[in-house]
Scaffold this motif. Structure first.
Motif, PDB file in Angstrom:
ATOM      1  N   LEU A  99     -16.776  -9.657  13.446  1.00 40.40           N
ATOM      2  CA  LEU A  99     -16.713 -11.084  13.163  1.00 40.40           C
ATOM      3  C   LEU A  99     -17.723 -11.802  14.031  1.00 40.40           C
ATOM      4  N   GLN A 100     -18.089 -12.972  13.595  1.00 39.39           N
ATOM      5  CA  GLN A 100     -18.978 -13.820  14.397  1.00 39.39           C
ATOM      6  C   GLN A 100     -18.302 -15.170  14.564  1.00 39.39           C
ATOM      7  N   CYS A 101     -18.532 -16.074  13.616  1.00 38.57           N
ATOM      8  CA  CYS A 101     -17.914 -17.397  13.757  1.00 38.57           C
ATOM      9  C   CYS A 101     -16.428 -17.342  13.484  1.00 38.57           C
ATOM     10  N   GLY A 102     -15.968 -16.386  12.678  1.00 34.85           N
ATOM     11  CA  GLY A 102     -14.552 -16.191  12.418  1.00 34.85           C
ATOM     12  C   GLY A 102     -13.997 -16.944  11.222  1.00 34.85           C
ATOM     13  N   TYR A 103     -14.789 -17.785  10.589  1.00 41.49           N
ATOM     14  CA  TYR A 103     -14.269 -18.599   9.493  1.00 41.49           C
ATOM     15  C   TYR A 103     -13.782 -17.729   8.332  1.00 41.49           C
ATOM     16  N   CYS A 104     -14.511 -16.687   8.011  1.00 40.71           N
ATOM     17  CA  CYS A 104     -14.152 -15.822   6.892  1.00 40.71           C
ATOM     18  C   CYS A 104     -13.142 -14.748   7.270  1.00 40.71           C
ATOM     19  N   THR A 105     -12.918 -14.535   8.549  1.00 41.39           N
ATOM     20  CA  THR A 105     -12.107 -13.421   9.027  1.00 41.39           C
ATOM     21  C   THR A 105     -10.694 -13.393   8.453  1.00 41.39           C
ATOM     22  N   PRO A 106      -9.957 -14.515   8.408  1.00 38.19           N
ATOM     23  CA  PRO A 106      -8.614 -14.438   7.823  1.00 38.19           C
ATOM     24  C   PRO A 106      -8.624 -13.927   6.383  1.00 38.19           C
ATOM     25  N   GLY A 107      -9.581 -14.356   5.594  1.00 35.58           N
ATOM     26  CA  GLY A 107      -9.662 -13.891   4.208  1.00 35.58           C
ATOM     27  C   GLY A 107      -9.934 -12.402   4.115  1.00 35.58           C
ATOM     28  N   PHE A 108     -10.844 -11.902   4.950  1.00 31.54           N
ATOM     29  CA  PHE A 108     -11.115 -10.470   4.976  1.00 31.54           C
ATOM     30  C   PHE A 108      -9.873  -9.691   5.389  1.00 31.54           C
ATOM     31  N   ILE A 109      -9.180 -10.158   6.403  1.00 29.80           N
ATOM     32  CA  ILE A 109      -7.977  -9.465   6.879  1.00 29.80           C
ATOM     33  C   ILE A 109      -6.914  -9.430   5.786  1.00 29.80           C
ATOM     34  N   MET A 110      -6.749 -10.527   5.074  1.00 24.60           N
ATOM     35  CA  MET A 110      -5.743 -10.550   4.014  1.00 24.60           C
ATOM     36  C   MET A 110      -6.126  -9.624   2.862  1.00 24.60           C
ATOM     37  N   SER A 111      -7.394  -9.585   2.492  1.00 28.32           N
ATOM     38  CA  SER A 111      -7.839  -8.651   1.451  1.00 28.32           C
ATOM     39  C   SER A 111      -7.603  -7.212   1.901  1.00 28.32           C
ATOM     40  N   ALA A 112      -7.931  -6.920   3.159  1.00 30.63           N
ATOM     41  CA  ALA A 112      -7.733  -5.575   3.695  1.00 30.63           C
ATOM     42  C   ALA A 112      -6.252  -5.220   3.740  1.00 30.63           C
ATOM     43  N   LYS A 113      -5.426  -6.149   4.159  1.00 33.43           N
ATOM     44  CA  LYS A 113      -3.978  -5.897   4.233  1.00 33.43           C
ATOM     45  C   LYS A 113      -3.421  -5.547   2.866  1.00 33.43           C
ATOM     46  N   ALA A 114      -3.816  -6.290   1.841  1.00 31.34           N
ATOM     47  CA  ALA A 114      -3.331  -6.001   0.494  1.00 31.34           C
ATOM     48  C   ALA A 114      -3.713  -4.582   0.080  1.00 31.34           C
ATOM     49  N   LEU A 115      -4.942  -4.174   0.386  1.00 31.46           N
ATOM     50  CA  LEU A 115      -5.384  -2.825   0.048  1.00 31.46           C
ATOM     51  C   LEU A 115      -4.602  -1.780   0.823  1.00 31.46           C
ATOM     52  N   LEU A 116      -4.504  -1.935   2.135  1.00 31.22           N
ATOM     53  CA  LEU A 116      -3.856  -0.914   2.957  1.00 31.22           C
ATOM     54  C   LEU A 116      -2.355  -0.838   2.706  1.00 31.22           C
ATOM     55  N   ASP A 117      -1.740  -1.963   2.350  1.00 31.41           N
ATOM     56  CA  ASP A 117      -0.318  -1.926   1.990  1.00 31.41           C
ATOM     57  C   ASP A 117      -0.113  -1.084   0.728  1.00 31.41           C
TER      58      ASP A 117
END
Length: 164
Positions: A99-117
């Motif tokens: 991450l850098q600025c972090g603005y997109c990070t929550p969206g990436f984490i949620m997309s990843a969570k859906a996949l890994l779940d």
């Protein structure tokens, strides 16, 4: 009609909120429930900054009418990990400097969570496909792919099938 009542499960807790009849889920989360981790980017479902999970699937909350979550299960970034114990995806994102600025990070984490779940045995190609709807202007995507893949390996090693 000035407001409608929407009752749903939010981050594991039964929640009722009064919101404007034509609110988007994004607006209801941020304005009515004061959960500001979900970010607004493009407002047209293209950037992924507002990604949340509804009934196990990653969706862009800017495209979801608030009333449509009645009776459903919604998870936001606030429902992932805790300040005392980060989620494996959050840990891996930090470790891999994904991450850098972090603005997109929550969206990436949620997309990843859906996949890994759904599939903790995912490949890097499946990860790339899953996060293809999330855009970042600051950093490369390879660190994110590596972080998500590592989080999947941690889950498998721990014998977990779901994060959280």
């Amino acid at each position: 009609m000035d407001r409608i009542k929407v009752t749903f499960t939010l981050n594991g807790k039964e929640t009722s909120v009064m919101t404007k009849p034509f609110s988007r889920l994004l607006d209801m989360l941020r304005d009515d429930l004061h959960l500001t981790g979900t970010k607004e980017g493009c407002s047209v479902g293209e950037c992924g900054a507002c990604t949340v999970i509804i009934d196990g699937k990653a969706v862009t909350s800017c495209m979801v009418p608030a009333g449509s979550v009645e009776g459903r299960n919604v998870i936001t970034i606030e429902g992932v990990g805790t300040p005392d114990k980060l989620d494996p995806i959050q840990e891996a994102v930090l470790k891999h400097h994904a991450l850098q600025c972090g603005y997109c990070t929550p969206g990436f984490i949620m997309s990843a969570k859906a996949l890994l779940d759904e599939n903790p045995h995912c490949t890097k190609e499946e990860i790339r496909k899953q996060i293809s709807g999330n855009l970042c202007r600051c950093t490369g995507y390879e660190q994110l792919v590596e972080a998500i893949y590592e989080a999947a390996q941690v889950l498998l090693e721990e014998g977990k099938t779901k994060i959280g």
